[in-house]
Structures are given as C-alpha cells and as structure tokens.
Design a protein around this motif. Structure first.
Motif, PDB file in Angstrom:
ATOM      1  N   GLU A   1      20.583  34.736 -23.837  1.00  0.00           N
ATOM      2  CA  GLU A   1      21.692  34.074 -23.147  1.00  0.00           C
ATOM      3  C   GLU A   1      22.283  32.973 -24.009  1.00  0.00           C
ATOM      4  O   GLU A   1      23.505  32.802 -24.078  1.00  0.00           O
ATOM      5  CB  GLU A   1      21.209  33.493 -21.816  1.00  0.00           C
TER       6      GLU A   1
ATOM      7  N   GLU B   1      18.554  27.188 -15.102  1.00  0.00           N
ATOM      8  CA  GLU B   1      18.361  28.498 -14.481  1.00  0.00           C
ATOM      9  C   GLU B   1      17.068  29.150 -14.971  1.00  0.00           C
ATOM     10  O   GLU B   1      16.448  29.923 -14.244  1.00  0.00           O
ATOM     11  CB  GLU B   1      19.556  29.399 -14.801  1.00  0.00           C
ATOM     12  N   GLY B   2      16.669  28.823 -16.204  1.00  0.00           N
ATOM     13  CA  GLY B   2      15.438  29.385 -16.752  1.00  0.00           C
ATOM     14  C   GLY B   2      14.221  29.016 -15.928  1.00  0.00           C
ATOM     15  O   GLY B   2      13.318  29.839 -15.730  1.00  0.00           O
TER      16      GLY B   2
ATOM     17  N   GLU C   1      14.783  35.823 -22.539  1.00  0.00           N
ATOM     18  CA  GLU C   1      16.051  35.680 -21.820  1.00  0.00           C
ATOM     19  C   GLU C   1      16.855  34.481 -22.309  1.00  0.00           C
ATOM     20  O   GLU C   1      18.077  34.555 -22.449  1.00  0.00           O
ATOM     21  CB  GLU C   1      15.787  35.547 -20.322  1.00  0.00           C
ATOM     22  N   THR C   2      16.191  33.350 -22.554  1.00  0.00           N
ATOM     23  CA  THR C   2      16.930  32.157 -22.969  1.00  0.00           C
ATOM     24  C   THR C   2      17.485  32.321 -24.382  1.00  0.00           C
ATOM     25  O   THR C   2      18.581  31.827 -24.681  1.00  0.00           O
ATOM     26  CB  THR C   2      16.052  30.899 -22.870  1.00  0.00           C
TER      27      THR C   2
ATOM     28  N   GLU D   1      10.703  32.810 -10.169  1.00  0.00           N
ATOM     29  CA  GLU D   1      10.899  34.110  -9.519  1.00  0.00           C
ATOM     30  C   GLU D   1      10.011  35.173 -10.154  1.00  0.00           C
ATOM     31  O   GLU D   1       9.425  36.010  -9.447  1.00  0.00           O
ATOM     32  CB  GLU D   1      12.366  34.518  -9.618  1.00  0.00           C
ATOM     33  N   LYS D   2       9.915  35.178 -11.459  1.00  0.00           N
ATOM     34  CA  LYS D   2       9.066  36.154 -12.153  1.00  0.00           C
ATOM     35  C   LYS D   2       7.606  35.992 -11.752  1.00  0.00           C
ATOM     36  O   LYS D   2       6.885  36.976 -11.517  1.00  0.00           O
ATOM     37  CB  LYS D   2       9.197  35.976 -13.672  1.00  0.00           C
TER      38      LYS D   2
ATOM     39  N   ARG E   1      14.191  28.359 -12.700  1.00  0.00           N
ATOM     40  CA  ARG E   1      14.253  29.128 -11.450  1.00  0.00           C
ATOM     41  C   ARG E   1      13.835  30.581 -11.686  1.00  0.00           C
ATOM     42  O   ARG E   1      13.079  31.159 -10.897  1.00  0.00           O
ATOM     43  CB  ARG E   1      15.672  29.056 -10.883  1.00  0.00           C
ATOM     44  N   ARG E   2      14.323  31.167 -12.775  1.00  0.00           N
ATOM     45  CA  ARG E   2      13.961  32.548 -13.067  1.00  0.00           C
ATOM     46  C   ARG E   2      12.475  32.683 -13.381  1.00  0.00           C
ATOM     47  O   ARG E   2      11.833  33.675 -13.022  1.00  0.00           O
ATOM     48  CB  ARG E   2      14.799  33.054 -14.237  1.00  0.00           C
TER      49      ARG E   2
ATOM     50  N   SER F   1      18.626  22.652 -11.508  1.00  0.00           N
ATOM     51  CA  SER F   1      18.383  24.094 -11.424  1.00  0.00           C
ATOM     52  C   SER F   1      19.642  24.902 -11.671  1.00  0.00           C
ATOM     53  O   SER F   1      19.567  26.065 -12.071  1.00  0.00           O
ATOM     54  CB  SER F   1      17.795  24.451 -10.057  1.00  0.00           C
TER      55      SER F   1
ATOM     56  N   THR G   1      10.720  34.740 -20.253  1.00  0.00           N
ATOM     57  CA  THR G   1      11.787  33.749 -20.119  1.00  0.00           C
ATOM     58  C   THR G   1      12.271  33.279 -21.484  1.00  0.00           C
ATOM     59  O   THR G   1      13.459  32.992 -21.660  1.00  0.00           O
ATOM     60  CB  THR G   1      11.301  32.557 -19.270  1.00  0.00           C
TER      61      THR G   1
END
Length: 353
Positions: A281, A51-52, A277-278, A58-59, A54-55, A44, A274
């Motif tokens: 990033e 981290e993706g 975001e990936t 969360e979403k 985990r995010r 994680s 996600t």
C-alpha cells in the motif's frame, strides 16, 4: 519533550486494573479467551499505519476463531499518544501500536529499530532486522524493560517535510521551529533547527498557531488528510531521515509469556502479513496523491545535492556523538553498519542502482 502528556496515578491504576481483568477474566460462552487492550499512537483512520493496526486486529481475531482479540484504542483514550510504549513498560496497558522511536527517550539506541537517516531501503532494512541481528538486539533491549516487540508494519521513504518558504541553502534551516522524528531531529538541530516530536494529531494546530514553521510526518498518502498544505506549500523530498520505517506491536512481556504458543504464532503470522500489506500500500498510492497535491498548488521539491551532502555529513557527526555518549547506540550501530558493509557487495552487483 514539547507536546507530551503525563500519566496520572489514578489513570495508571485504573488502566492497569482494567487491563489485568480483561486479560485474566474467564471467557464466557462466545467471548474471547484472551483480550488485549492496545493503546495506539496513530488514529485508526490514518492510511497505512492507522488502518494497519485495525487490519492486524482483524487478522488475529479471524485466525484465532475469535478467541484472541486486540482492542485498538485511539490515541489518548488510554494514555497520551506519545507515551504508549512507556505505558506498556510501566504495566499500565497490555500493548501498544507505535514505533521504537517513540521509546527513544529511554535510550537513543531504540531509534535504530524504527528508522535510520541515510539508511537502507525496505528490503535491506528488513534483512538486517531479521537476518542480520537487529531483532535479537532489539528484543534484548525491550525485554529488559518488560516489553516484547513485534515488527508489524514497514513503509517506504517518507517525505522530507513541509515548509512555508522555499529552502535553497542549508543556512535557510537556521532558526526554524520544526516537528521532526527520531534521529533525523538530531541532524536538523545541527543546522540550528528547534525540533519537537509531536504526535500526529497535534501537528497541524501547532502549524496553524505559529508554534511551528515546518513539519515532517510521513508518506504523502498519510500526510494528505492532515491538511499540511493549507499552511505550507513547499513539500520536499527525498525523506533522507526515513528511507524505510518499521512500526511495531508492543506487548507487555509478562502478557506475552502467558500466551499459548498458538496465540503467539497467530500474532507473529498476522504481523508478517501486515508487513506485506503496508509495503504494498505504501508503494502503490503515492503517485496519485502527489498529482492531486500538485493540482492544489503544492510545490514539490527535491533537495539539491549540496543540501543532501550537508545533511549526510551532519548525520555522521550525530553517529559519532551518540556512539561516544551511549554504549548501547554504539553496539547497535556497529551491528547495523557491519551488515550494510557486507550487503553492499550484493547491492552493487545485483541491483541496477
């Protein structure tokens, strides 16, 4: 496959029972209505794809008002890291966070939904997946094995790998023992490389122990924390084997079908976000990381044209061999190649390079 674990009967029964109870138990006040246990192939804390996950969780929890929860478990906590998608198919866990290439021991065609040697950039790969028939073919293949797949992350070109010595000619590959992923491993084997598809947590130790001479893993941002540069200083580019890579959330088909339409929509929308975001990033951080690596003495190298040509020719041989041996691979690759041929008209006219 070297480095793979086995799933014991007791672990299978225990995990399956826990997953079933977590999914079916009535929600108490303030408790989630649906809870999915997710076995991850990636830690994680790993940048971008670790981290993706985990995010993503969360979403989903936020969008569902806490009613739908994904519990992300570290590699090995529920099942071996390399077996997460197999565990979903076997009914051991509710879901997995991995890439389709980790399921390719079931059928080599699954590799095509993860990354393709000398393949497309992120935009073109996404276009084939969502508008060119790729996802429909992937879904049919996964559904036949009791798994529903949702693309949830997409990353830019990876590095080609870490080597203890400089590689000047294709002949220098011969005899190397190297961690390599997916279809790219079949290409490297054409040059006499002994390949292993180890999970990320096992790679550095294998390098330190001398079991591996070289390794590829992912983006510079994701490679850096593993300390590969402590055992290998030559870092090669471009990542011809993974110019773009998808990672998916895999949910047991019966679990997916039991979700409400709203819950399924929440997961789908969170996966789309996600992916955004990936991509961002993955593109944003590499320059900074590469400069820091150079400051530590890492030798950044770009493959000379003659090596890339040799690798491309070997890839074409692999395509022919896999197509002859596996009707599914032939069918998937035909869809992929036909889409790329159509797309090439737009790419040639619309892009600067």
């Amino acid at each position: 496959m070297t480095g793979r674990g086995t799933i014991g009967t007791a672990a299978l029964l225990g995990a399956a029972l826990a997953a079933m109870l977590a999914f079916t138990a009535p929600a108490a006040a303030g408790e989630p209505r649906v809870r999915l246990q997710v076995a991850s192939t990636f830690p994680s804390g790993m940048a971008v794809i670790g981290e993706g996950a985990r995010r993503l969780a969360e979403k989903i929890e936020r969008a569902s008002g806490g009613e739908l929860v994904l519990e992300i478990h570290e590699p090995g906590a529920l099942v071996p890291a390399a077996d997460t998608v197999k565990a979903v198919s076997a009914g051991i866990v509710d879901a997995a966070w991995a890439g389709a290439g980790w399921f390719a021991t079931e059928d080599s065609a699954f590799n095509m939904f993860s990354s393709v040697p000398f393949g497309p950039s992120m935009g073109e790969y996404m276009a084939w997946m969502y508008r060119g028939g790729g996802l429909e073919i992937a879904r049919a293949m996964f559904h036949a094995r009791g798994v529903h797949n949702l693309p949830c992350a997409l990353i830019p070109p990876e590095a080609s790998g870490w080597f203890r010595k400089e590689i000047q000619y294709a002949e220098d590959f011969r005899g190397l023992r190297m961690r390599f992923f997916g279809l790219g491993a079949k290409v490297m084997e054409k040059f006499g490389v002994q390949t292993q598809q180890l999970p990320p947590a096992e790679i550095l130790k294998a390098m330190q122990d001398g079991a591996l001479d070289a390794t590829e893993f992912s983006l510079p941002l994701m490679d850096e924390p593993f300390g590969f540069d402590t055992v290998a200083k030559y870092y090669y580019f471009p990542g011809w084997h993974q110019q773009a890579t998808f990672f998916d959330l895999y949910i047991a088909k019966n679990r997916w079908d039991a979700l409400s339409d709203r819950d399924r929509a929440v997961i789908e929308l969170a996966c789309g976000d996600t992916i955004r975001e990936t991509i961002a990033e993955g593109e944003a951080a590499q320059g900074r990381v590469l400069r820091a690596m150079q400051d530590r003495g890492v030798q950044l190298r770009r493959w000379p044209p003659e090596i890339l040509v040799a690798l491309d020719e070997a890839w074409n041989e692999v395509v022919e061999e896999e197509s002859d041996a596996n009707p599914n691979f032939r069918r998937v690759y035909r869809s992929f190649a036909e889409f790329r041929a159509r797309y090439s008209v737009w790419h040639g006219l619309g892009y600067l390079h």
